[in-house]
Structures are given as C-alpha cells and as structure tokens.
Scaffold this motif. Sequence first.
Motif, mmCIF file in Angstrom:
data_model
loop_
_atom_site.group_PDB
_atom_site.id
_atom_site.type_symbol
_atom_site.label_atom_id
_atom_site.label_comp_id
_atom_site.label_asym_id
_atom_site.label_seq_id
_atom_site.Cartn_x
_atom_site.Cartn_y
_atom_site.Cartn_z
ATOM 1 N N ASP A 1 25.597 20.619 70.213
ATOM 2 C CA ASP A 1 25.237 22.002 70.508
ATOM 3 C C ASP A 1 26.143 22.991 69.768
ATOM 4 O O ASP A 1 27.183 22.622 69.225
ATOM 5 N N VAL A 2 25.722 24.250 69.775
ATOM 6 C CA VAL A 2 26.485 25.349 69.163
ATOM 7 C C VAL A 2 26.716 26.419 70.225
ATOM 8 O O VAL A 2 25.803 26.736 70.996
ATOM 9 N N VAL A 3 27.914 26.971 70.262
ATOM 10 C CA VAL A 3 28.249 28.036 71.208
ATOM 11 C C VAL A 3 28.608 29.311 70.447
ATOM 12 O O VAL A 3 29.446 29.280 69.546
ATOM 13 N N ILE A 4 27.952 30.417 70.814
ATOM 14 C CA ILE A 4 28.285 31.725 70.241
ATOM 15 C C ILE A 4 28.779 32.630 71.359
ATOM 16 O O ILE A 4 28.047 32.915 72.310
ATOM 17 N N GLY A 5 30.029 33.062 71.256
ATOM 18 C CA GLY A 5 30.589 34.003 72.206
ATOM 19 C C GLY A 5 30.319 35.428 71.761
ATOM 20 O O GLY A 5 30.527 35.766 70.593
ATOM 21 N N ASN B 1 35.614 24.434 71.348
ATOM 22 C CA ASN B 1 36.357 23.926 70.187
ATOM 23 C C ASN B 1 37.051 22.610 70.519
ATOM 24 O O ASN B 1 37.015 21.654 69.739
ATOM 25 N N GLU B 2 37.684 22.570 71.683
ATOM 26 C CA GLU B 2 38.411 21.364 72.098
ATOM 27 C C GLU B 2 37.483 20.166 72.222
ATOM 28 O O GLU B 2 37.900 19.023 71.996
ATOM 29 N N GLN B 3 36.219 20.448 72.550
ATOM 30 C CA GLN B 3 35.236 19.377 72.726
ATOM 31 C C GLN B 3 34.481 19.057 71.436
ATOM 32 O O GLN B 3 33.550 18.247 71.437
ATOM 33 N N GLY B 4 34.866 19.702 70.335
ATOM 34 C CA GLY B 4 34.302 19.381 69.026
ATOM 35 C C GLY B 4 32.992 20.056 68.685
ATOM 36 O O GLY B 4 32.290 19.633 67.765
ATOM 37 N N LEU B 5 32.641 21.132 69.405
ATOM 38 C CA LEU B 5 31.398 21.836 69.121
ATOM 39 C C LEU B 5 31.599 22.861 67.996
ATOM 40 O O LEU B 5 32.708 23.333 67.756
ATOM 41 N N VAL B 6 30.504 23.213 67.337
ATOM 42 C CA VAL B 6 30.504 24.348 66.412
ATOM 43 C C VAL B 6 30.540 25.624 67.247
ATOM 44 O O VAL B 6 29.769 25.768 68.200
ATOM 45 N N THR B 7 31.434 26.537 66.908
ATOM 46 C CA THR B 7 31.540 27.798 67.651
ATOM 47 C C THR B 7 31.467 28.999 66.722
ATOM 48 O O THR B 7 31.958 28.966 65.601
ATOM 49 N N GLY B 8 30.838 30.054 67.217
ATOM 50 C CA GLY B 8 30.788 31.320 66.505
ATOM 51 C C GLY B 8 31.027 32.442 67.487
ATOM 52 O O GLY B 8 31.152 32.217 68.695
#
Length: 266
Positions: A128-132, A150-157
Amino acid sequence: MSTTESSSNFDNLEQMSIQQLLQNINQEDASVPKAVQQAIPQIEALVKEIVPKMKDGGRLFYIGAGTSGRLGILDASEIPPTYGMPHDRVIGLIAGGDGAIRKAVEFAEDDEQQAWKDMEVYDINKGDVVIGIAASGTTPYVIGGVKKANEQGLVTGCITCNADSALAAEAKFPIEAIVGPEFVTGSTRMKAGTAQKLVLNMISTSVMIQLGRVKGNKMVDMQLSNNKLVDRGTRMLMDELSISREEAEKLLKKHGSVRKVIDNVR
C-alpha cells in the motif's frame, strides 16, 4: 513562523466592502495554481510510485485532520463512482473518525499513534501507499502515521503548504505547494485547502488514467448510479459506436457499463 500562519497580505478586512472582499480573495486564489505548478516534479515522482503498487493490487491511503482530512475523504469517495474502482482501493481517514467529517473533534489531531491504528483496521501492508495531508506540515496524527508507515516499509508521500516541514522530512515523496499567507490569517481551508484539492485531483486522476480507467477522454468505467450518468454513458456510446440513442440505451442496460458495451460490441 510558518508561511501558512504568517500575517495576511491584507488588513482591516472588516472595513472592506463586499466587492473588495471578493476581489481580494480572488486575487489571492489566483496564486494557487502557480504554486501547484511548481510542485509538479514532486507530484510526478509520487504518482510513479503509486501506479505500480496499485497495478499489483495495492491501495492508496490518505490521512489527515480537519480540512485536510476531509479533502482526502472527498477524493477517495469519488473514485468508485467516477472510475468504477472498488471502495477499498482508495481510502480516506480523518483524525477523530468519521464523526469528524461534519464536526471537529477536539485534540484528535494531536495523537501521534492513532493514524496507524486507524490504518491497521484495513490490514495495511507493504503493498500500500500512504499520503499524509497537512497544510501546516506539523500535525502529529499525520506525521505519526507517515513515520510508522515508513518503519513498516510502505511508500509514503505528503501534501503540505509549508517548506521544510516535519511532515515533509518524514515522507519519502513530499509535495510542497507553497501558497503563501491566507487572506484571513491562518485560515488554511482557503488557499492551502484549494492547493491540496488540486494536487489530490492530479494524483488520483493521473493514477486512474495510468490504470486504464479512461478511454480517450471518457470515464468508461463510471458507475451508472443516477439518470445524469446513464445519459452521459448513452452519449458516450452514441459517439464511440456511431449508433442511435435507442440502441445505445438498450446496450447500456444490457451490459451495465460503457466499457462492457464497447468490449462486447467491437
């Protein structure tokens, strides 16, 4: 002081006429698309990460508080009817839960642990991808969620309207749309909110097109959930297949979507 909290370019607002207020608000709003334009390279970098994740079955999460959270929920909620995607592919979450969509929940945004807890309900994972989303770039709910992702290895924006914010420092693919001071000092539902909406439009629309959810310039996978959309689908088929309205309506009723008609008729 952050840009979003800095003093308005205008003062003595209560002394302005209605016309002056409207003209000056519009003048300020005119700067927003320029700020978003400057952020296009950042938007492009994030979209390039989202597309392959979603092609592989991953999901897109928006997390935010207040106006920012509501904008994420708005964008997510429009994906199924517009592009025919399942409701669980783009998910908007707001600090304080669904009740905060209509009414502010005091101090909900200050809990740095809650966003990840909210996402865990959906069995969030590396696909999955997370956008804050946070105009200030300082909202603990959002920063905490991105940090844990981030700690769990997801793509973040992220989407923020201040330069060099704590949120942008956490996100792997930050988007900074620096719109300057608000007309009413600190009222980030105005220019900052408009910028966030524009960026969300760009992200979700370009992703859906890349996923094949548009043909030519038409929403061929849209849900036929009201008479207006049935009429739009009918006109699409009339144009695409050079057929009569009667035949288009008949085919649309039979197959249930514009895409299915085109795929079965051709």
